[in-house]
Every structure is written in C-alpha cells, then in structure tokens.
Design an enzyme around this catalytic site. Structure first.
Site, PDB file in Angstrom:
ATOM      1  CE  LYS A 261      -6.686  -8.329  -2.525  1.00 25.24           C
ATOM      2  NZ  LYS A 261      -6.838  -8.101  -1.095  1.00 25.24           N
TER       3      LYS A 261
ATOM      4  CE  LYS B 117      -4.403  -1.608   1.762  1.00 26.43           C
ATOM      5  NZ  LYS B 117      -5.440  -1.501   2.785  1.00 26.43           N
TER       6      LYS B 117
ATOM      7  CE  LYS C  56     -11.782   0.034  -1.947  1.00 25.93           C
ATOM      8  NZ  LYS C  56     -11.024  -1.007  -1.249  1.00 25.93           N
TER       9      LYS C  56
END
Ligand code: AMP
Length: 332
Positions: free
Chosen positions: A200, A119, A203
């Site tokens: 993966k 992230k 969204k």
C-alpha cells in the site's frame, strides 16, 4: 438499528492520523470525499492524534503535524460551520469509552488484527500495548457518535468489522445502544506504492509515495521511477501498471485515458509517455488544493480555533453517549 427520520441527516465520521505528511493515498482514499460527506451527512472529521502515539514520534513535531492536517481538511473544502472538525485528545470520552469497550473485547479478536501484526513486525523495537488495543480506540471513536456510515479504505475493513462486533456484544450484554455502522468504500480503496506495487502507498516508503505538498518536479521524478513491467503483454497489466492506470482514471481526462488504454491493449504503449502525462495531470489537479493549503498553514491561530470549536461540539455528543453507556453498564 437506530431509526432515523427521512429529513434527519445520517451521521458519518472519518479520521486521519497526524503522523507525517499526507499523500495522494490519503487524498483519494479519504480527503477528496470530505466535501460530499459534509453536504450530505451530519459529518464528523477527526484528527486522530491519540492513534498516532502508537508509532515512534518526536513530541516536538506533533503540534505542527496536527495543524497540518487541519489545514489540509480546510483546503479540501471543509467548512467548520457545517462540519465538526475535532481533535481526538480534546474529547477525553474517546479514551474513557476505550476502557469500557476493552472489558467486552475478547483478546483473541485483537490478536487476529492484520494491521497490528503488520505494524508489530515493522516497529519491532516498539510493540506497545496501544498498538494492540488500537482497534478498541477506533471502535470508541466511531460509536461515540453513532454513525450509520463510515467511509473507509480497504485497509480498514477488518477494523470496521471489529467495531460492529463490539457494538453487537455491547448491545447484547447491556441493551440496544449502538447502531452497527456500515462501510462506504471509496473509488480508490487501496493505492499502491510506486516502488513496490504489492504494498500500500504509505509515508513509510516516501520514494514510492506522492505527498500532497510535492512540487510538479518531485511528482514527475517519483512517477518516472515507478515500477511498471519490462516486457508488456498486450491486454495484461502488472500490479505497477494497474496502479498507474488507476491514477490516470482519477486525474486525467477521458481522451488521455482512452489513448493510453488503447496503446496498452495493442501493445504500443510507452510507459515513459504514460508517466509524463500522469505526472502533469496529478500536479495540475493538486495545484489549487496546494495553493489553499499554503495560505492556511500560515494561520496557526485560526487552525487551532477551528479545532477547539469543533472539539467542543463533538464533545457534547460524546458526553451524551458516554453518560448513556455508564448508566447501562451500572456506573453511577
Ligand atoms: P491514516 O494515515 O492511516 O490515518 O489514513 C487516513 C485515511 O487515508 C484512511 O481513510 C485510509 O484508508 C486512507 N488511506 C491511507 N493510505 C491509503 C492508500 N494507500 N490508498 C487508499 N487510501 C488510503
């Protein structure tokens, strides 16, 4: 390990962040199991709004995102009388236990977390401390309710291991308090993106992702663009094809699965046919679920009432655990 009687139901907890639209990865990896967990466990279902603050977001969007997850929870078959459906920020004990756990967490353990590294590399302009201590909040979320089983996708293996480590360290330092929760993997622990089947489904890449609210037309369009392979080798599957077969097994009937498996094995497969059949079956499976959601999302007051009452129930348990923790660590 905490002893439990045979008649007493084991506790379990599962959570989803309200940070945008839910997708079929969330459905197969989490939501679909919820009714079964509700029947067989003393089940807690959390809307992880505090976790969602670690990503870029618009404050004005958050309330609707929270209610959206409650609506999907109920559409999936959760019953507020049987389960505790709650909002993380309505139970302040989560944040308080996070602080206490942060004082038994070596920084090196946090630095190893791959989700943090991933992230941080994606949101380079917002590498906040919350992103770094996220696994501690997650450990607090879980351990407050002392579950023995936590249903997770593959992406959460390292975080659950981290939670177990916190439980061990806490127990060793302050006396036996927390059981070490075990993972329960779903049948689809990692659904991949249609655009890039090495990533993966998320969204963050909307084109490669089917949202739960997508219409049959949008579903068909997204699947038609899914990466497969240009020259199929009989018997071998590229990651993109493997991902489509995984979905086929989840959404289609036995005859359809057999037909395409055979066609793949003998090299006669036409991926356009596979995609058409799959899109139709996904849309068909989602339809009743979408219908319930559409009715529920029009009732924000009811959704908020569910959340408030579930949070009160969860809070009673969280307060009990936090009181026990405070006594053990020497706080009055
Ligand atoms: P999150 O959106 O991170 O709060 O995830 C909510 C739940 O959905 C977690 O249990 C995740 O493991 C699961 N999940 C999210 N994305 C996927 C995916 N691509 N495949 C399988 N499970 C997923």
């Amino acid at each position: 390990m905490t002893a439990i009687s045979k008649t007493e139901k084991q506790t379990t907890l599962s959570g989803i962040q309200p940070s945008g639209k839910l997708h079929i990865g969330n459905y197969l990896g989490a939501l679909r199991q919820f009714p079964e967990l509700q029947s067989n466990y003393d089940a807690y279902f959390m809307i992880a709004d505090e976790h969602s603050l670690t990503e870029d977001y618009e404050p004005a969007d958050k309330p609707a995102q929270i209610l959206d997850v409650v609506a999907w929870f109920l559409a999936a078959g959760l019953n507020p009388r049987s389960s505790k459906i709650f909002l993380q920020s309505f139970v302040p004990e989560h944040a308080e236990l996070t602080w206490i756990f942060s004082c038994v967490t070596p920084i090196g353990e946090l630095e190893r977390m791959t989700q943090y590294k991933d992230k941080a590399s994606r949101q380079t302009k917002n590498v906040n401390a919350g992103l770094f201590i996220y696994p501690i909040l997650q450990a607090a979320d879980i351990l407050l309710y002392k579950p023995l089983i936590v249903p997770i996708g593959e992406d959460q293996t390292q975080h659950l291991e981290f939670t177990r480590m916190i439980a061990r360290r806490f127990n060793r330092r302050f006396g036996e308090t927390f059981p070490e929760p075990r993972p329960r993997y779903t049948t689809v622990p990692r659904l991949m993106s249609f655009n890039d089947p090495l990533k993966k489904m998320s969204k963050s890449w909307p084109g490669g992702c089917i949202f739960l609210e997508d219409s049959p037309m949008v579903i068909a369009e997204k699947i038609s663009r899914a990466v497969t392979d240009t020259s199929p080798t009989p018997g071998e599957m590229s990651p993109g094809v493997k991902n489509l077969f995984l979905l086929l097994k989840e959404f289609s009937d036995a005859a359809t699965i057999k037909h395409f498996e055979k066609a793949h094995a003998d090299g006669s497969i036409r991926y356009s046919n596979l995609k058409t059949a799959l899109a139709k079956d996904i849309a068909k499976n989602l339809a009743p679920f979408q219908k319930k959601y559409v009715t529920l999302i029009k009732q924000p007051k009811k959704l908020m009432a569910v959340l408030k009452s579930g949070s009160q129930k969860a809070r009673r348990v969280a307060q009990k655990t936090l009181t026990e923790v405070k006594q053990k660590i020497g706080l009055p």
